[in-house]
Design an enzyme around this catalytic site. Sequence first.
Site, mmCIF file in Angstrom:
data_model
loop_
_atom_site.group_PDB
_atom_site.id
_atom_site.type_symbol
_atom_site.label_atom_id
_atom_site.label_comp_id
_atom_site.label_asym_id
_atom_site.label_seq_id
_atom_site.Cartn_x
_atom_site.Cartn_y
_atom_site.Cartn_z
ATOM 1 N N HIS A 168 -19.447 11.785 -0.387
ATOM 2 C CA HIS A 168 -19.759 10.519 0.276
ATOM 3 C C HIS A 168 -21.280 10.293 0.268
ATOM 4 C CE1 HIS A 168 -19.112 7.163 2.998
ATOM 5 N NE2 HIS A 168 -20.184 7.584 3.654
ATOM 6 N N ASN A 218 -14.056 15.523 -0.633
ATOM 7 C CA ASN A 218 -14.561 14.178 -0.913
ATOM 8 C C ASN A 218 -16.082 14.221 -0.936
ATOM 9 O OD1 ASN A 218 -14.619 11.264 -1.125
ATOM 10 N ND2 ASN A 218 -15.154 11.193 1.055
ATOM 11 N N ARG A 257 0.822 -1.224 0.000
ATOM 12 C CA ARG A 257 0.000 0.000 0.000
ATOM 13 C C ARG A 257 0.852 1.269 0.000
ATOM 14 N NH1 ARG A 257 -5.030 1.788 1.086
ATOM 15 N NH2 ARG A 257 -5.819 -0.326 1.230
ATOM 16 N N ILE A 270 -8.308 3.953 0.666
ATOM 17 C CA ILE A 270 -7.897 4.885 1.713
ATOM 18 C C ILE A 270 -6.486 5.382 1.417
ATOM 19 C CG2 ILE A 270 -7.355 5.047 4.177
ATOM 20 C CD1 ILE A 270 -9.731 3.057 4.589
HETATM 21 C C1 GAR Z 1 -20.453 8.225 -5.269
HETATM 22 O O1 GAR Z 1 -21.756 7.997 -4.784
HETATM 23 C C2 GAR Z 1 -19.515 8.572 -4.128
HETATM 24 O O2 GAR Z 1 -20.135 9.280 -3.098
HETATM 25 C C3 GAR Z 1 -19.113 7.201 -3.674
HETATM 26 O O3 GAR Z 1 -18.903 6.488 -4.849
HETATM 27 C C4 GAR Z 1 -19.833 6.938 -5.820
HETATM 28 C C5 GAR Z 1 -19.108 7.165 -7.124
HETATM 29 O O4 GAR Z 1 -19.995 7.298 -8.171
HETATM 30 N N1 GAR Z 1 -17.952 7.271 -2.847
HETATM 31 C C6 GAR Z 1 -17.776 6.505 -1.787
HETATM 32 O O5 GAR Z 1 -18.556 5.642 -1.441
HETATM 33 C C7 GAR Z 1 -16.492 6.772 -1.023
HETATM 34 N N2 GAR Z 1 -16.512 6.122 0.244
HETATM 35 P P1 GAR Z 1 -19.514 7.763 -9.618
HETATM 36 O O6 GAR Z 1 -18.315 6.886 -9.995
HETATM 37 O O7 GAR Z 1 -20.686 7.521 -10.496
HETATM 38 O O8 GAR Z 1 -19.130 9.205 -9.515
#
Ligand code: GAR
Length: 206
Positions: A105, A103, A63, A90
């Site tokens: 979420h 970010n 990592r 991460i």
């Molecule tokens: C989004 O909903 C984002 O919030 C989530 O991944 C998705 C990406 O969608 N992120 C996480 O869960 C981070 N912990 P996308 O590839 O269609 O933009």
Amino acid sequence: MPTRIAVLASGSGSNLQALLGAADLGGEIVLVASDRHDAGALERAAAAGVETALVAFGDYRDRAAWDAALRERVAAARPDLVVLAGFMRILSADWPRAWPMLNTHPSLLPAFPGARAVEASLAHGVKVTGATVHFVVEEVDAGPIVAQEAVTVRPDDDAATLHERIKAVEHRLLPEAVRLFCAGRLELEGRHVRVRGAAPSHGARH
Ligand code: GAR
């Protein structure tokens, strides 16, 4: 000079697309980097003529080596802001020390941090969930919150239907947060993010 933005994404890249399509972002996306060769985000970036970088997790011995390689690649793009738009690994504490980071979420943090937040929210039986855009700090999904909006859970929702409605909200909140950052309007006071020049909300007046 427009704000130089690097976007990290692991998934389909619909949030990246929202950033690419945002008018008056006040910044330029100078790099889209991913940990996954099959990330739709890389295709979307290439289609938009944005430089891409693939730093695949499996290509490194551990990592730390992967993290350092990705950091080096991002540093070469000289970003003023790093945006995590569906980045599913991460990162080390070196990242938020090096750059301001935002970010997005798919839950109302601090509820349901980490991966699979939509599934966890449904499994818990919440009636309301939502989207959160926040500054990145060392602890996962724990940074100062820039924007949040609720999404009602429907009785017939599954993770896919609920996530789609949350994403529709993220596609508004994330570009707006980036726009405010680029305009220099986000002010940090400890855990609190103030938006400079924002009209007082009804809540503040009453
Ligand atoms: C989004 O909903 C984002 O919030 C989530 O991944 C998705 C990406 O969608 N992120 C996480 O869960 C981070 N912990 P996308 O590839 O269609 O933009």
